[in-house]
Write an enzyme that holds these catalytic residues in place. Structure first.
Site, PDB file in Angstrom:
ATOM      1  N   ASP A  18       9.162   2.665  -0.177  1.00 53.98           N
ATOM      2  CA  ASP A  18       8.148   3.283   0.663  1.00 53.98           C
ATOM      3  C   ASP A  18       8.384   2.804   2.091  1.00 53.98           C
ATOM      4  O   ASP A  18       7.981   1.710   2.463  1.00 53.98           O
ATOM      5  CB  ASP A  18       6.749   2.896   0.161  1.00 53.98           C
ATOM      6  N   TYR A  27       0.848  -1.191   0.000  1.00 52.99           N
ATOM      7  CA  TYR A  27       0.000   0.000   0.000  1.00 52.99           C
ATOM      8  C   TYR A  27       0.878   1.233   0.000  1.00 52.99           C
ATOM      9  O   TYR A  27       1.845   1.312   0.759  1.00 52.99           O
ATOM     10  CB  TYR A  27      -0.908  -0.004   1.226  1.00 52.99           C
ATOM     11  N   LYS A  49       4.231   8.702   8.969  1.00 57.18           N
ATOM     12  CA  LYS A  49       3.952   8.091  10.273  1.00 57.18           C
ATOM     13  C   LYS A  49       4.908   8.559  11.380  1.00 57.18           C
ATOM     14  O   LYS A  49       4.719   9.661  11.889  1.00 57.18           O
ATOM     15  CB  LYS A  49       3.871   6.577  10.127  1.00 57.18           C
TER      16      LYS A  49
HETATM   17  C1  LIG Z   1       0.220   4.502   5.826  1.00 61.14           C
HETATM   18  C2  LIG Z   1       0.993   4.261   4.584  1.00 61.14           C
HETATM   19  C3  LIG Z   1       0.952   5.151   3.499  1.00 61.14           C
HETATM   20  C4  LIG Z   1      -0.024   6.282   3.436  1.00 61.14           C
HETATM   21  O1  LIG Z   1       0.187   7.225   4.418  1.00 61.14           O
HETATM   22  P1  LIG Z   1      -1.016   8.221   4.792  1.00 61.14           P
HETATM   23  O2  LIG Z   1      -0.375   9.180   5.743  1.00 61.14           O
HETATM   24  O3  LIG Z   1      -2.081   7.378   5.397  1.00 61.14           O
HETATM   25  O4  LIG Z   1      -1.456   8.865   3.534  1.00 61.14           O
HETATM   26  C5  LIG Z   1       1.816   4.948   2.444  1.00 61.14           C
HETATM   27  N1  LIG Z   1       2.656   3.909   2.433  1.00 61.14           N
HETATM   28  C6  LIG Z   1       2.709   3.032   3.447  1.00 61.14           C
HETATM   29  C7  LIG Z   1       3.685   1.903   3.394  1.00 61.14           C
HETATM   30  C8  LIG Z   1       1.865   3.154   4.543  1.00 61.14           C
HETATM   31  O5  LIG Z   1       1.872   2.243   5.501  1.00 61.14           O
END
Ligand SMILES: *Cc1c(COP(=O)(O)O)cnc(C)c1O
Length: 435
Positions: free
Chosen positions: A240, A145, A268
């Site tokens: 990511d 994701y 995060k």
């Molecule tokens: C949470 C997450 C996102 C998206 O971040 P948001 O602040 O919710 O937009 C993107 N990549 C990864 C791996 C994530 O866990």
């Protein structure tokens, strides 16, 4: 009690004005059933709902709260920052400070741009990659994701090597078909995709440990193979690390694996609970962003002084000693959970990266989305509700990771594991075929 309201009442009121009563779909408990609890406050490893029930929290706001809730030093930094105004819309030194902290831990982060979410970070990284390479296609992996921007909401078509199809209405076929979706951990699939589309691929984006289908590790060699294939074809490699960034003593999976992605997405933890994301990477690529380059990207609240203060305070407390403590607790949790299930005759598989843990109702750890889907996640709602009833708050979905914080003491972990033992026994009784 001040603020007391029944969850059902709070939910009904929310549903009349908020879509589905929530601002992010998984919070609505659709995959486990029931009415979501509403949270009134949280401190350390605990959250308190509006009915006055306390829970040991294993969601940690989906990752950011690695120090636990309302850490006094972070809270103090936030108060001090907000007392100097919530936002300036002009440069402030805190942005530079947080960027320097990040660059100090991530050698690949030569230049940084702060945004407001992980979604924005991934979206911006793709735009940069496309602009830098002059190519359109993106390779991503099923089950990874990267937020909800259009190019990234694609899933694998029916054939192994077909171009992506939209995951959501409202995503154009053109957008999705610029996205090639491959099975996580399949070097072979990546090699084939590069043979067919190599010259068109702008970037490969990957969660180096996939944390959004449970927690799935990369097989040995997978990440290095991606790096090599990208290098050979001129595609950019984007890690990511929104979940994994600052999660481990090496700060990022890229450092642990001694790889240097061209671009990195962060989020995060770096916002300490505030909406923050970041794109970081090679200066020659990053400098394509305006105002130095032509690639447009902007944010009214990007680099917000309060958010930066929360991030700085959080990261500053993540010493090697802190990581050791969290890892000890997370390991105690992971081993305890596995043992508790085994004692009940259920063979679960458990994965762990630093303070993030995944478990699957499958004896063998799944290594891609198909395998994850084949694990017996139908048992998860039973687990979730029985744990909630005992005061243990886990994610309301089987495909989310478990987050352990610095505030999770051995006593807290042990209480949860004790409860999990009871719950696994209940599950074994309800579903005697086990997993
Ligand atoms: C949470 C997450 C996102 C998206 O971040 P948001 O602040 O919710 O937009 C993107 N990549 C990864 C791996 C994530 O866990």
């Amino acid at each position: 009690m001040d603020g007391f309201v029944k969850s059902e009442e709070a939910y009904e009121r929310a549903c009349s004005v908020l879509v589905g009563g929530v601002d992010s779909p998984v919070r609505a408990w659709k995959s486990v059933g029931g009415t979501p609890v509403f949270i009134m406050s949280a401190a350390g490893a605990y959250m308190l709902d509006t009915e006055g029930r306390a829970y040991r929290d294993y969601v940690g706001s989906w990752g950011p709260m690695i120090l636990g809730h309302a850490d006094p030093d972070v809270t103090k930094a936030i108060y001090e920052a907000v007392s100097r105004s919530a936002s300036y819309g002009a440069p402030c030194v805190a942005e530079t400070e947080l960027a320097e902290l990040i660059r100090g831990k991530f050698p690949s982060a030569e230049k940084i741009r702060f945004v407001n979410s992980g979604t924005e970070a991934a979206m911006t990284a793709l735009r940069l990659a496309r602009a830098f390479t002059g190519r359109d296609k993106i390779i991503k992996f099923a089950g990874c994701y990267h937020g909800h921007s259009d190019s990234l909401l694609a899933e694998a078509g029916s054939g192994a090597l077909t171009l992506g199809v939209p995951t959501s209405p409202g995503i154009t076929v053109a957008n999705a078909s610029d996205t090639i979706v491959l099975p996580f951990n399949s070097i072979e699939a990546v090699r084939k995709a590069f043979e067919e589309h190599g010259h068109e691929v702008a970037a490969v984006i990957v969660e180096p440990w996939a944390g959004n289908m449970g927690l799935v590790p990369p097989v040995p060699g997978f990440l290095a193979a991606l790096a090599n294939l990208c290098k050979d074809t001129g595609a950019l490699l984007i890690f990511d690390e929104v979940i994994t960034g600052f999660r481990i003593p090496e700060y990022g999976v890229q450092n642990k694996e001694k790889l240097r992605p061209d671009l990195t997405c962060l989020g995060k933890i770096i916002g300490g609970g505030f909406p923050v994301g970041a794109v970081a990477g090679r200066a020659d690529i990053m400098n394509k962003l305006q105002p130095l380059g032509a690639v447009y990207q902007a944010g009214t609240l990007a680099g917000n002084p309060v958010a930066m203060a929360a991030g700085i305070a959080t990261i500053s407390k993540l010493t090697q000693t802190a990581y050791q403590k969290i890892e000890y607790s997370a390991n105690r949790f992971a081993m305890g959970l596995k043992q508790a299930a085994l004692s009940a005759g259920i063979n679960i598989s458990v994965s762990r990266l630093g303070s993030v843990v995944g478990f699957f109702f499958a004896p063998k750890l799944p290594l891609n989305l198909n395998a994850v889907k084949m694990s017996n996640s139908g048992l998860y709602p039973l687990f979730f509700h029985a744990m909630m009833a005992r005061g243990d708050y886990f994610a309301p979905s089987p495909y989310e990771s478990i987050f352990i914080s610095l505030a999770h003491t051995a006593e807290i972990i042990d209480a949860t594991i004790g409860n999990a033992g009871e719950v696994f026994a209940e599950i074994a009784e309800a579903a005697p075929s086990g997993t």
